[in-house]
Write an enzyme that holds these catalytic residues in place. Structure first.
Site, PDB file in Angstrom:
ATOM      1  N   SER A 143       0.867  -1.189   0.000  1.00  0.00           N
ATOM      2  CA  SER A 143       0.000   0.000   0.000  1.00  0.00           C
ATOM      3  C   SER A 143       0.898   1.233   0.000  1.00  0.00           C
ATOM      4  CB  SER A 143      -0.854  -0.019   1.278  1.00  0.00           C
ATOM      5  OG  SER A 143      -1.430   1.242   1.537  1.00  0.00           O
ATOM      6  N   TYR A 156      -2.127  -0.921  10.600  1.00  0.00           N
ATOM      7  CA  TYR A 156      -2.059  -1.126   9.152  1.00  0.00           C
ATOM      8  C   TYR A 156      -0.722  -0.617   8.601  1.00  0.00           C
ATOM      9  CZ  TYR A 156      -3.880  -1.048   4.312  1.00  0.00           C
ATOM     10  OH  TYR A 156      -4.084  -1.248   2.974  1.00  0.00           O
TER      11      TYR A 156
HETATM   12  P1  NAD Z   1     -11.512  -6.274   0.684  1.00  0.00           P
HETATM   13  O1  NAD Z   1     -12.014  -6.023   2.062  1.00  0.00           O
HETATM   14  O2  NAD Z   1     -12.378  -5.970  -0.479  1.00  0.00           O
HETATM   15  O3  NAD Z   1     -11.032  -7.776   0.551  1.00  0.00           O
HETATM   16  C1  NAD Z   1     -10.215  -8.372   1.524  1.00  0.00           C
HETATM   17  C2  NAD Z   1     -10.463  -9.869   1.504  1.00  0.00           C
HETATM   18  O4  NAD Z   1      -9.591 -10.453   2.489  1.00  0.00           O
HETATM   19  C3  NAD Z   1     -11.912 -10.227   1.907  1.00  0.00           C
HETATM   20  O5  NAD Z   1     -12.462 -11.152   0.985  1.00  0.00           O
HETATM   21  C4  NAD Z   1     -11.759 -10.827   3.289  1.00  0.00           C
HETATM   22  O6  NAD Z   1     -12.727 -11.830   3.590  1.00  0.00           O
HETATM   23  C5  NAD Z   1     -10.346 -11.409   3.201  1.00  0.00           C
HETATM   24  N1  NAD Z   1      -9.779 -11.577   4.538  1.00  0.00           N
HETATM   25  C6  NAD Z   1      -9.751 -10.675   5.546  1.00  0.00           C
HETATM   26  N2  NAD Z   1      -9.252 -11.225   6.643  1.00  0.00           N
HETATM   27  C7  NAD Z   1      -8.963 -12.526   6.330  1.00  0.00           C
HETATM   28  C8  NAD Z   1      -8.452 -13.611   7.069  1.00  0.00           C
HETATM   29  N3  NAD Z   1      -8.168 -13.507   8.374  1.00  0.00           N
HETATM   30  N4  NAD Z   1      -8.274 -14.785   6.433  1.00  0.00           N
HETATM   31  C9  NAD Z   1      -8.594 -14.924   5.128  1.00  0.00           C
HETATM   32  N5  NAD Z   1      -9.102 -13.933   4.386  1.00  0.00           N
HETATM   33  C10 NAD Z   1      -9.291 -12.735   4.992  1.00  0.00           C
HETATM   34  O7  NAD Z   1     -10.138  -5.465   0.620  1.00  0.00           O
HETATM   35  P2  NAD Z   1      -9.261  -4.923  -0.609  1.00  0.00           P
HETATM   36  O8  NAD Z   1      -9.444  -3.460  -0.645  1.00  0.00           O
HETATM   37  O9  NAD Z   1      -9.453  -5.733  -1.830  1.00  0.00           O
HETATM   38  O10 NAD Z   1      -7.801  -5.162  -0.006  1.00  0.00           O
HETATM   39  C11 NAD Z   1      -6.980  -6.216  -0.407  1.00  0.00           C
HETATM   40  C12 NAD Z   1      -5.541  -5.868  -0.066  1.00  0.00           C
HETATM   41  O11 NAD Z   1      -5.164  -4.673  -0.741  1.00  0.00           O
HETATM   42  C13 NAD Z   1      -5.293  -5.614   1.427  1.00  0.00           C
HETATM   43  O12 NAD Z   1      -4.058  -6.144   1.825  1.00  0.00           O
HETATM   44  C14 NAD Z   1      -5.252  -4.112   1.498  1.00  0.00           C
HETATM   45  O13 NAD Z   1      -4.493  -3.659   2.590  1.00  0.00           O
HETATM   46  C15 NAD Z   1      -4.599  -3.781   0.176  1.00  0.00           C
HETATM   47  N6  NAD Z   1      -4.826  -2.414  -0.268  1.00  0.00           N
HETATM   48  C16 NAD Z   1      -6.093  -1.968  -0.486  1.00  0.00           C
HETATM   49  C17 NAD Z   1      -6.263  -0.666  -0.896  1.00  0.00           C
HETATM   50  C18 NAD Z   1      -7.626  -0.107  -1.168  1.00  0.00           C
HETATM   51  O14 NAD Z   1      -7.720   1.109  -1.316  1.00  0.00           O
HETATM   52  N7  NAD Z   1      -8.677  -0.899  -1.265  1.00  0.00           N
HETATM   53  C19 NAD Z   1      -5.169   0.168  -1.072  1.00  0.00           C
HETATM   54  C20 NAD Z   1      -3.903  -0.320  -0.829  1.00  0.00           C
HETATM   55  C21 NAD Z   1      -3.736  -1.628  -0.433  1.00  0.00           C
END
Ligand code: NAD
Length: 261
Positions: A143, A156
């Site tokens: 991120s 985070y």
């Molecule tokens: P999201 O909430 O849409 O999806 C996350 C998924 O991870 C979900 O399906 C959830 O069930 C699963 N998950 C959570 N805890 C879990 C666990 N203990 N065991 C197994 N699965 C688990 O989130 P996203 O936005 O797609 O984020 C995905 C990744 O991208 C994360 O690491 C997040 O930090 C990173 N990220 C997201 C953004 C953003 O703006 N959305 C930006 C930078 C980085």
């Protein structure tokens, strides 16, 4: 005199990953779901891992992948996941927003467990197969918060900085075995994780969702828009291709210029 120009290879839509096996964590939603779909479209067999049974099953069904219901906070659950994997995408994550002085220690520990310890344990589990075959790709979804801090996100930000360090060690150790490890480090992406934050902040500050986006989330992004999960997934697939074979130990900012400012 005729000038001999090199003939560029024919344009292809992306790397051919037929014969490769990928494992994507948090593949039931958002960025992970997009990564799973793009990897499957490129020909890979995809293990779709999520704690949410319904979404893991639905995504696996939609892309012809294999569902695995596993809570990454439980090390014993990780032992049930396949080890014969060529491409590991450490993606699962969660957020908790609170001032450091009031941050619940158990939420802090959970976030480190899911976003640092689980990637470590999965690398430990899958790297021997990659080393044995002489090829592998570890891609860690970090991120901007792996490179910059924001208030109220201590767990985070700490976890993403740790993931960046872990990824670099995997890069250094993996290179002699044909294995690269990189981070893809997005700014805000249009996923449920961000939509939840927008709703929470709008309620907390008594402002509209649009105002949260423009004045809070996108205030530091010169591009001024959310990224789409497909844009992150495209970078992940590209990192699996031959054109990216020399990229190792990098953190690719996909943040609309946020970290350039
Ligand atoms: P999201 O909430 O849409 O999806 C996350 C998924 O991870 C979900 O399906 C959830 O069930 C699963 N998950 C959570 N805890 C879990 C666990 N203990 N065991 C197994 N699965 C688990 O989130 P996203 O936005 O797609 O984020 C995905 C990744 O991208 C994360 O690491 C997040 O930090 C990173 N990220 C997201 C953004 C953003 O703006 N959305 C930006 C930078 C980085």
């Amino acid at each position: 005199m005729t000038s001999e120009l090199p003939t560029p290879p024919p344009h292809t839509a992306g790397p051919d990953l037929r014969g490769r096996t990928a494992l994507v964590t948090g593949a039931g939603s958002g960025i992970g779901r997009a990564c799973a779909a793009h990897l499957a479209r490129a020909g890979a067999t995809v293990h779709v891992v999520d704690v949410d049974a319904g979404s893991a099953t639905a995504v696996a069904q939609a892309i012809g992948g294999l569902p695995h219901i596993a809570d990454l906070a439980d090390p014993a659950a990780l032992d049930t996941l396949p080890a014969a994997v060529d491409i590991l995408v450490n993606n699962a994550g969660l957020q908790h927003v609170a001032p450091l002085t009031a941050f619940p220690p158990e939420r802090f520990a959970l976030i480190q467990q899911v976003m640092v310890t689980a990637p470590f344990l999965l690398m430990r589990r899958t790297l021997p197969h990659m080393y044995a075959s002489g090829w592998g790709r570890v891609i860690n979804i970090s991120s901007v918060h792996g490179r910059r801090a924001s208030a109220f996100k201590c767990a985070y930000v700490a976890a993403k900085h740790a993931l960046e360090g872990l990824s670099k060690v995997a890069a250094v150790e993996g290179a002699p075995h044909g294995v690269t490890s990189n981070c893809v480090s997005p700014g805000y992406v249009r996923t449920p994780l961000v939509e939840d934050q927008v709703r929470a902040q709008a309620a907390a500050h008594g402002i509209t969702a649009d105002a949260v986006l423009d004045d809070v989330l996108l205030a530091r992004s010169p591009l001024g828009r959310l990224l789409e999960p497909d844009e992150v997934a495209a970078a992940v697939v590209w990192l699996c291709g031959p054109a990216a074979g020399g990229i190792n130990g990098a953190s690719i900012a996909l943040d609309g210029g946020w970290t350039a400012t």
